[in-house]
Design a protein around this motif. Structure first.
Motif, PDB file in Angstrom:
ATOM      1  N   ARG A  29       0.829  -1.213   0.000  1.00 49.92           N
ATOM      2  CA  ARG A  29       0.000   0.000   0.000  1.00 49.92           C
ATOM      3  C   ARG A  29       0.864   1.263   0.000  1.00 49.92           C
ATOM      4  O   ARG A  29       0.580   2.235  -0.703  1.00 49.92           O
ATOM      5  CB  ARG A  29      -0.910  -0.003   1.232  1.00 49.92           C
ATOM      6  CG  ARG A  29      -1.888   1.176   1.269  1.00 49.92           C
ATOM      7  CD  ARG A  29      -2.778   1.123   2.486  1.00 49.92           C
ATOM      8  NE  ARG A  29      -2.018   1.357   3.714  1.00 49.92           N
ATOM      9  CZ  ARG A  29      -2.478   1.138   4.940  1.00 49.92           C
ATOM     10  NH1 ARG A  29      -3.693   0.641   5.108  1.00 49.92           N
ATOM     11  NH2 ARG A  29      -1.732   1.384   5.996  1.00 49.92           N
ATOM     12  N   LYS A  43      -8.277   8.275   4.802  1.00 50.13           N
ATOM     13  CA  LYS A  43      -9.178   7.131   4.952  1.00 50.13           C
ATOM     14  C   LYS A  43      -9.796   6.715   3.622  1.00 50.13           C
ATOM     15  O   LYS A  43      -9.946   5.526   3.335  1.00 50.13           O
ATOM     16  CB  LYS A  43     -10.283   7.467   5.958  1.00 50.13           C
ATOM     17  CG  LYS A  43      -9.817   7.518   7.400  1.00 50.13           C
ATOM     18  CD  LYS A  43     -10.980   7.735   8.348  1.00 50.13           C
ATOM     19  CE  LYS A  43     -10.500   7.763   9.806  1.00 50.13           C
ATOM     20  NZ  LYS A  43     -11.620   7.983  10.749  1.00 50.13           N
ATOM     21  N   SER A  44     -10.163   7.697   2.811  1.00 46.86           N
ATOM     22  CA  SER A  44     -10.796   7.389   1.524  1.00 46.86           C
ATOM     23  C   SER A  44      -9.841   6.625   0.603  1.00 46.86           C
ATOM     24  O   SER A  44     -10.248   5.695  -0.096  1.00 46.86           O
ATOM     25  CB  SER A  44     -11.240   8.681   0.829  1.00 46.86           C
ATOM     26  OG  SER A  44     -10.141   9.553   0.636  1.00 46.86           O
ATOM     27  N   SER A  45      -8.556   6.995   0.643  1.00 42.74           N
ATOM     28  CA  SER A  45      -7.555   6.303  -0.182  1.00 42.74           C
ATOM     29  C   SER A  45      -7.351   4.877   0.311  1.00 42.74           C
ATOM     30  O   SER A  45      -7.204   3.937  -0.483  1.00 42.74           O
ATOM     31  CB  SER A  45      -6.227   7.054  -0.140  1.00 42.74           C
ATOM     32  OG  SER A  45      -6.353   8.340  -0.668  1.00 42.74           O
ATOM     33  N   LYS A  46      -7.340   4.705   1.647  1.00 41.17           N
ATOM     34  CA  LYS A  46      -7.193   3.360   2.211  1.00 41.17           C
ATOM     35  C   LYS A  46      -8.367   2.468   1.810  1.00 41.17           C
ATOM     36  O   LYS A  46      -8.194   1.287   1.497  1.00 41.17           O
ATOM     37  CB  LYS A  46      -7.096   3.440   3.736  1.00 41.17           C
ATOM     38  CG  LYS A  46      -5.762   3.974   4.253  1.00 41.17           C
ATOM     39  CD  LYS A  46      -5.727   3.972   5.767  1.00 41.17           C
ATOM     40  CE  LYS A  46      -4.383   4.471   6.301  1.00 41.17           C
ATOM     41  NZ  LYS A  46      -4.347   4.495   7.774  1.00 41.17           N
ATOM     42  N   LYS A  47      -9.595   3.032   1.836  1.00 38.56           N
ATOM     43  CA  LYS A  47     -10.783   2.267   1.444  1.00 38.56           C
ATOM     44  C   LYS A  47     -10.710   1.859  -0.024  1.00 38.56           C
ATOM     45  O   LYS A  47     -11.039   0.729  -0.387  1.00 38.56           O
ATOM     46  CB  LYS A  47     -12.045   3.107   1.683  1.00 38.56           C
ATOM     47  CG  LYS A  47     -12.473   3.177   3.140  1.00 38.56           C
ATOM     48  CD  LYS A  47     -13.761   3.987   3.280  1.00 38.56           C
ATOM     49  CE  LYS A  47     -14.195   4.088   4.749  1.00 38.56           C
ATOM     50  NZ  LYS A  47     -15.425   4.901   4.890  1.00 38.56           N
ATOM     51  N   GLU A  48     -10.278   2.795  -0.869  1.00 37.32           N
ATOM     52  CA  GLU A  48     -10.152   2.516  -2.298  1.00 37.32           C
ATOM     53  C   GLU A  48      -9.131   1.410  -2.544  1.00 37.32           C
ATOM     54  O   GLU A  48      -9.338   0.514  -3.361  1.00 37.32           O
ATOM     55  CB  GLU A  48      -9.731   3.795  -3.035  1.00 37.32           C
ATOM     56  CG  GLU A  48      -9.747   3.663  -4.544  1.00 37.32           C
ATOM     57  CD  GLU A  48      -9.242   4.915  -5.243  1.00 37.32           C
ATOM     58  OE1 GLU A  48      -9.142   4.890  -6.481  1.00 37.32           O
ATOM     59  OE2 GLU A  48      -8.947   5.910  -4.550  1.00 37.32           O
ATOM     60  N   LYS A  50      -8.195  -0.947  -0.360  1.00 34.54           N
ATOM     61  CA  LYS A  50      -8.729  -2.203   0.177  1.00 34.54           C
ATOM     62  C   LYS A  50      -9.707  -2.833  -0.809  1.00 34.54           C
ATOM     63  O   LYS A  50      -9.667  -4.046  -1.058  1.00 34.54           O
ATOM     64  CB  LYS A  50      -9.422  -1.936   1.514  1.00 34.54           C
ATOM     65  CG  LYS A  50      -9.890  -3.199   2.221  1.00 34.54           C
ATOM     66  CD  LYS A  50     -10.518  -2.854   3.572  1.00 34.54           C
ATOM     67  CE  LYS A  50     -10.997  -4.123   4.288  1.00 34.54           C
ATOM     68  NZ  LYS A  50     -11.644  -3.794   5.582  1.00 34.54           N
ATOM     69  N   LYS A  51     -10.571  -1.995  -1.392  1.00 34.81           N
ATOM     70  CA  LYS A  51     -11.561  -2.497  -2.345  1.00 34.81           C
ATOM     71  C   LYS A  51     -10.868  -3.044  -3.601  1.00 34.81           C
ATOM     72  O   LYS A  51     -11.270  -4.074  -4.142  1.00 34.81           O
ATOM     73  CB  LYS A  51     -12.514  -1.368  -2.722  1.00 34.81           C
ATOM     74  CG  LYS A  51     -13.722  -1.836  -3.538  1.00 34.81           C
ATOM     75  CD  LYS A  51     -14.709  -0.701  -3.787  1.00 34.81           C
ATOM     76  CE  LYS A  51     -15.527  -0.426  -2.551  1.00 34.81           C
ATOM     77  NZ  LYS A  51     -16.602   0.571  -2.811  1.00 34.81           N
ATOM     78  N   ASP A 300     -17.777   6.624  -4.779  1.00 38.16           N
ATOM     79  CA  ASP A 300     -17.533   5.891  -3.526  1.00 38.16           C
ATOM     80  C   ASP A 300     -16.660   6.678  -2.545  1.00 38.16           C
ATOM     81  O   ASP A 300     -17.009   6.841  -1.376  1.00 38.16           O
ATOM     82  CB  ASP A 300     -16.882   4.536  -3.816  1.00 38.16           C
ATOM     83  CG  ASP A 300     -17.793   3.645  -4.638  1.00 38.16           C
ATOM     84  OD1 ASP A 300     -19.025   3.812  -4.537  1.00 38.16           O
ATOM     85  OD2 ASP A 300     -17.275   2.802  -5.378  1.00 38.16           O
ATOM     86  N   SER A 301     -15.522   7.158  -3.027  1.00 38.60           N
ATOM     87  CA  SER A 301     -14.539   7.782  -2.125  1.00 38.60           C
ATOM     88  C   SER A 301     -14.664   9.301  -2.036  1.00 38.60           C
ATOM     89  O   SER A 301     -14.212   9.910  -1.071  1.00 38.60           O
ATOM     90  CB  SER A 301     -13.121   7.431  -2.577  1.00 38.60           C
ATOM     91  OG  SER A 301     -12.869   7.976  -3.859  1.00 38.60           O
TER      92      SER A 301
END
Length: 340
Positions: A29, A43-48, A50-51, A300-301
């Motif tokens: 990552r 957080k939004s980048s981490k979620k993207e 992970k997805k 989404d993000s």
């Protein structure tokens, strides 16, 4: 982000020693975010991320175990294909050796001592281009003879000329860009003229280009990949269409047909530093007055996509604004097209 994850994963695994075929999910990552110029703490980048990892795992392109280690997934079919290829290559080599022996032992008497024929054969040999085996000959620093490289952490201002100057021997460049927005990810795949050129380039890993430490790894093409790109002129590919140029766009892309009474433009390949004030000043440089700006974001993000739409008061202003297609804005060549 999926394309960037795969390319960075390939490069990271290749840079590790033999036997090491995994990388920690957090370590990957960090490398991906560095390549994409993203904030690791967002957080939004981490979620993207992970997805994207979950999607790639479902698609069977990578494997994530319970210890948080990621590895590339290679299918059984690919292994079978490679084995068949090896067998064919061995058979071809044996048959060619037999033919060579027959030719040397059964040379007709009429041709013995024929100097002219010998000279012609030598000339033909010299005129013929070097084959793949000569190109991929193992050498010091490149024992496998690999000529395809992954180059990462590139500056956004990099172009074909600057990269070729930094890495002599480059024949093809494929800039890694976002398929939807054309945004340059700061990395590329390159093909080198010979294995020794590739070894020299990898030895420069960590050197600075335009103030950035460049990452360079061997990245042999996977079975089934079309590489180098099918291009007889051996020019740059990736991003916009055309012949070689800046990362994220090879030259200025031709605009589509202009709609009647057009007052709106699509703008792409934008810097993340862009704002209403900067875009207004940019178009004001050609006396094009903006009526409204609409930036595009991921559903989404909520992240900015690097593109948007600009509306003008008059069709004349819209036409003036279109003349800025390919011009630099905040260090990036802006992509412009007509919009309804």
């Amino acid at each position: 982000m999926k394309d960037s994850i795969i390319s960075v994963l390939e490069g990271a695994l290749l840079s590790k020693g033999e036997g090491e075929k995994t990388i920690k999910v957090k370590e990957l990552r960090k490398l991906v975010f560095l390549s994409l110029q993203k904030d690791e703490n967002e957080k939004s980048s981490k979620k993207e991320y992970k997805k994207a990892i979950q999607t790639l795992e479902k698609e069977g392109q990578l494997n994530l175990d319970s210890d948080g280690l990621i590895s590339m997934k290679s299918g059984k079919k690919d292994k079978k294909k490679s084995k068949k290829r090896k067998r064919k290559e061995e058979e071809n080599e044996e048959s060619s050796k037999k033919h060579n022996k027959q030719d040397s032992t059964t040379e007709p008497e009429d041709h013995k001592g024929d100097d002219d024929d010998g000279e012609d054969a030598e000339e033909e040999q010299e005129a013929s281009p070097s084959n793949d085996k000569a190109k991929n000959t193992p050498c010091k620093g490149n024992p496998q003879g690999v000529t395809r490289l992954f180059v990462g952490n590139l500056p956004f201002a990099v172009d074909e000329t600057s990269l070729k100057t930094f890495m002599p021997g480059v024949t093809h460049i494929k800039w890694i860009t976002d398929k939807e927005t054309g945004k340059f990810y700061g990395s590329a795949f390159v093909e080198m003229e010979t294995s020794s050129h590739a070894a020299d380039a990898v030895a420069k890993a960590g050197s600075q280009l335009m103030g950035r430490q460049i990452k360079i790894n061997f990245a042999p093409a996977r079975p089934g990949d079309v590489w180098p790109p099918p291009n007889n002129k051996r020019t740059t590919t990736g991003g916009a269409e055309g012949g070689g140029g800046q990362a994220g766009g090879s030259g200025v892309k031709a605009m589509s047909a202009k709609p009647d009474d057009c007052r709106k433009l699509f703008i792409g390949n934008l810097s993340y530093e862009i704002d209403d004030d900067a875009i207004t000043k940019f178009f004001a440089s050609v006396d094009a007055e903006i009526k409204a700006v609409r930036w595009l974001h991921h559903k989404d993000s909520g992240d900015f996509k690097g593109c948007g739409f600009v509306e003008f008061w008059k069709p004349e202003d819209c036409s003036k604004g279109a003349t800025l297609n390919g011009k630099s804005l905040l260090g990036r060549p802006i992509r412009i097209d007509w919009s309804d």
